[in-house]
Design an enzyme around this catalytic site. Structure first.
Site, PDB file in Angstrom:
ATOM      1  N   ASP A  50       0.859  -1.166   0.000  1.00 47.35           N
ATOM      2  CA  ASP A  50       0.000   0.000   0.000  1.00 47.35           C
ATOM      3  C   ASP A  50       0.910   1.235   0.000  1.00 47.35           C
ATOM      4  O   ASP A  50       2.128   1.144   0.164  1.00 47.35           O
ATOM      5  CB  ASP A  50      -0.953  -0.026   1.208  1.00 47.35           C
ATOM      6  CG  ASP A  50      -2.190   0.819   0.965  1.00 47.35           C
ATOM      7  OD1 ASP A  50      -3.227   0.565   1.597  1.00 47.35           O
ATOM      8  OD2 ASP A  50      -2.117   1.740   0.126  1.00 47.35           O
TER       9      ASP A  50
HETATM   10  C1  GLC Z   1      -4.430   4.184  -0.185  1.00 48.24           C
HETATM   11  C2  GLC Z   1      -5.295   3.010   0.233  1.00 48.24           C
HETATM   12  C3  GLC Z   1      -5.353   1.910  -0.787  1.00 48.24           C
HETATM   13  C4  GLC Z   1      -5.270   2.509  -2.173  1.00 48.24           C
HETATM   14  C5  GLC Z   1      -3.873   3.098  -2.326  1.00 48.24           C
HETATM   15  C6  GLC Z   1      -3.671   3.760  -3.689  1.00 48.24           C
HETATM   16  O1  GLC Z   1      -3.701   4.653   0.912  1.00 48.24           O
HETATM   17  O2  GLC Z   1      -5.016   2.408   1.491  1.00 48.24           O
HETATM   18  O3  GLC Z   1      -6.584   1.202  -0.576  1.00 48.24           O
HETATM   19  O4  GLC Z   1      -5.483   1.508  -3.156  1.00 48.24           O
HETATM   20  O5  GLC Z   1      -3.576   4.025  -1.302  1.00 48.24           O
HETATM   21  O6  GLC Z   1      -4.487   4.886  -3.790  1.00 48.24           O
END
Ligand code: GLC
Length: 715
Positions: A265
């Site tokens: 993430d």
């Molecule tokens: C965010 C979220 C994740 C998302 C990623 C990209 O922090 O936790 O669910 O897909 O970043 O935006």
């Protein structure tokens, strides 16, 4: 490309090129707008060469932009390797569907698959290749803002809907079906169990709970073929997921057999330092690559330290090569070597995006997702009734909810818009109405309209910023001003229907005197049409809660599949020394699976054909009769209880459900088949097995009002 050609490509790559394939950068790094290229989203201290070679990107959108980015990227890449364009398409791309928690309330896998297919079609024609969806985190705590992204509290329902989403996104021929995108299941694992419902907080779970409740949804998505897995921000039993070898090597790759791409993430690899398991970015890089995290999203631990770790012999270059090969295999599975632009098509985009057909699909899902929580014979409304539509959400277009990226609030249909063709006598306020601090004029106008009206629709809610990521709430009631408005209105008109837009189960006890309560969630682009059609009876509500609504936040976490305890309240309700509160009930205000309709459906004659053995399934059937004058769609739910087992078992577990349409007066027999595998649970040795013995089978319209019978599992 053939697999050996991919292997050969890896062998042609320099160490630097291989390491850069593991980096994912935001769209700003590839923008042709100077102001975007120099903002905080595009400054990680990287060389232009690294930016040119970063293996994937997130957040690019629009066919023209996607084609430009891919063309420039490949021209700048020595081996002409294409990039992958990824983004968060969580409940729609430009056509926004209800939030996933509301999709869970449809209990309709085919409809949810349709949502994913429409989302994929719009995203693909706009140049995207991967969506960071489905989010399959099981949730039991409405304080957590991201419950809106989940399909709810039950592993079986989550699994059914996760599979539907993956199939809708990917189709059955991802490489050649250019209207599809690859699915990335997230967040692995158990992010929804964050302590105190506070986002990013620690997770502490027994392995049995993890395996029985939280992992099945992810596994179902992977069995449906999801191509990627995203790590979760949280630590799990003291080890952050993003550096957790047991979770990713032993469980995900070995036990689940997943050989696709794992992506961190946003920033989660570097966050291993804050977690306190890595002293610096170098150790963070080592932990993550050893855990099997292939792509680092928007931090530079790999680009800064993997070469050093390999050259000094701390990390085997084989780990890097495996990660690169998985990323190149994903690019190959998407057909990007032969067709780097995949479905990007400017002309087609204008035709497909936000089409009438897609709007109809969004309205269909929104209608199915709305849950009627209370109705004291005040709904459905009649078109000639004198109805005042007031409150902050009456004309609000803030109905798309969190994670609605390309959705345009200005295109969303408000309730006032949706209602205007259904009522011949609708009293609408003119004063703008604030969610938190309405003006005196607005309140005065609302009271005056209520006084004149036969009935009042009081449209309330959270704003979309009050749920989603980093949006946990300790108080899950509606804003005080909305509660006071309701109390003031009560003085002038008792015939009040409360409608709610929200991203989490709420404590609605302040509205106990309302004659009706309609849960609309964040219903998406067509929300106002769907809600109005439910209110005026053009559609008979059919939604069933995918997550329990507490009486009060003090009960949280609250969910239906609880354990009985050694001193169950039900066995001695008047006793002092039983499991209960002094100041509230043990039960949800509105339980999992609950939802009213404008009809009455009677359940009778629950019968079982025989005992169950590992060789012979059991068939249970029940009669359901629509005794009303309105056609209805009823969600018949089948639960079991294992009465004596090696570990404590929940008092009920959802094992099957069926939606049946019933004409007025119609009776149908609904059956479900149970197999021995349906009775398996995680034993003390962490193995899934069933135990012979006595079971209960329960059937009904929700997890509370159930017919019960018993059966045996025999050798
Ligand atoms: C965010 C979220 C994740 C998302 C990623 C990209 O922090 O936790 O669910 O897909 O970043 O935006």
């Amino acid at each position: 490309m053939k697999q050996e050609q991919l292997q050969n490509l890896v062998e042609q790559m320099t160490l630097e090129e291989k390491i850069d394939q593991l980096l994912q950068l935001a769209a700003a790094f590839y923008s042709d707008k100077a102001e975007e290229k120099t903002g905080p989203m595009s400054d990680l201290g990287l060389t232009q060469e690294t930016i040119n070679q970063a293996g994937t990107t997130l957040g690019v959108s629009g066919a023209k932009e996607a084609i430009r980015v891919q063309k420039e990227y490949m021209a700048n890449n020595r081996l002409h390797i294409p990039t992958i364009l990824m983004a968060d398409i969580i409940h729609g791309f430009r056509t926004i569907f209800p939030i996933p928690l509301a999709l869970g309330c449809t209990w309709d896998a085919a409809a949810v698959e349709k949502m994913a297919a429409v989302s994929a079609k719009e995203a693909a024609v706009s140049g995207l290749h991967v969506t960071f969806s489905p989010m399959v985190d099981l949730v039991r705590d409405p304080r957590w803002g991201r419950v809106m992204e989940s399909t709810g509290e039950d592993p079986f329902l989550n699994s059914q809907l996760a599979q539907a989403m993956v199939l809708g996104y990917q189709g059955t021929d991802l490489k050649n079906d250019l209207s599809r995108v690859a699915a990335c299941v997230k967040h692995f694992a158990a992010y929804g169990a964050a302590l105190s419902g506070r986002d990013y907080n620690s997770v502490d779970l027994s392995e049995q709970q993890l395996r029985e409740q939280y992992l099945p949804g992810y596994r179902a998505a992977l069995e449906a073929g999801a191509k990627l897995v995203m790590t979760s921000f949280n630590s799990l039993n003291g080890v952050p997921a993003t550096g957790n070898k047991w979770l990713f090597r032993d469980i995900l790759r070995k036990e689940f057999g997943f050989d696709g791409v794992v992506i961190s993430d946003w920033g989660a690899i570097q966050e291993l330092i804050a977690h306190g398991v890595a002293k610096d970015k170098k150790q963070a890089a080592q932990l993550a690559i050893e855990a099997g995290v292939d792509i680092e999203m928007m931090t530079t631990c790999y680009t800064d330290y993997l070469a050093e770790l390999i050259q000094e012999g701390t990390v085997d270059e084989q780990l890097l090569d495996e990660a690169v090969l998985r990323i190149l295999t994903l690019k190959n599975d998407l057909g990007l070597f032969e067709n780097p632009h995949r479905g990007a098509n400017v002309e087609e985009e204008a035709r497909v995006i936000f089409s009438e057909e897609h709007q109809q699909a969004a309205k269909d899902l929104a209608t199915k997702a709305i849950v009627l929580l209370k109705n004291e014979a005040i709904l459905p409304l009649k078109s000639e009734e004198n109805v005042a539509l007031i409150g902050p959400a009456a004309a609000s277009q803030d109905i798309l909810g969190a994670w609605s990226w390309q959705g345009q609030k200005t295109e969303a249909i408000s309730l006032a818009e949706g209602a205007k063709n259904l009522s011949s006598s609708l009293l609408l306020g003119k004063e703008p109405f604030d969610y938190f601090a309405p003006s005196e004029a607005a309140i005065k106008e609302a009271l005056a309209l209520a006084e004149k009206a036969d009935k009042v629709i009081l449209a309330l809610g959270e704003t979309s910023e009050m749920s989603g990521e980093a949006a946990s709430r300790s108080d899950i009631r509606l804003p005080e001003a909305q509660i006071q408005l309701f109390q003031a209105l009560q003085q002038v008109n008792k015939e009040i229907i409360v409608t709610v837009y929200n991203g989490r189960p709420l404590d609605l006890s302040d509205f106990n005197q309302a004659k009706a309560i309609v849960e609309a969630w964040f219903p998406g682009s067509q929300g106002g049409h769907a809600l109005a059609e439910i209110l005026w009876g053009n559609s008979n509500p059919s939604g069933r809660l995918s997550m329990s609504f507490p009486e009060t936040v003090g009960q949280v976490p609250i969910y239906y599949n609880v354990e009985n305890t050694g001193r169950p309240y039900e066995s001695a309700p008047d006793e002092k020394y039983v499991s209960k509160y002094l100041d509230t009930s043990n039960y949800a205000k509105y339980p999992f699976g609950f939802g009213l309709t404008y009809s009455q459906v009677d359940y009778t004659e629950l019968v079982i054909n025989q005992s169950l053995t590992s060789a012979t399934p059991l068939t249970a059937s029940v009669k359901v009769k629509n005794t009303s004058s309105l056609p209805v769609v009823e969600t018949v739910q089948f639960y079991i209880r294992d009465l004596v087992a090696e570990r404590v078992r929940p008092i009920k577990e959802l094992k099957a459900f069926e939606k049946v349409s019933l004409a007025p007066g119609e009776e149908k027999t609904v059956s479900c088949e149970l197999n021995e595998a349906d009775l398996r649970y995680v034993h003390i040795d962490n193995q899934w097995r069933s135990d012979t013995g006595d079971f209960q089978l329960m059937v009904g319209p929700n997890s509370r009002d159930l017919l019960t019978t018993t059966f045996q599992l025999i050798e």
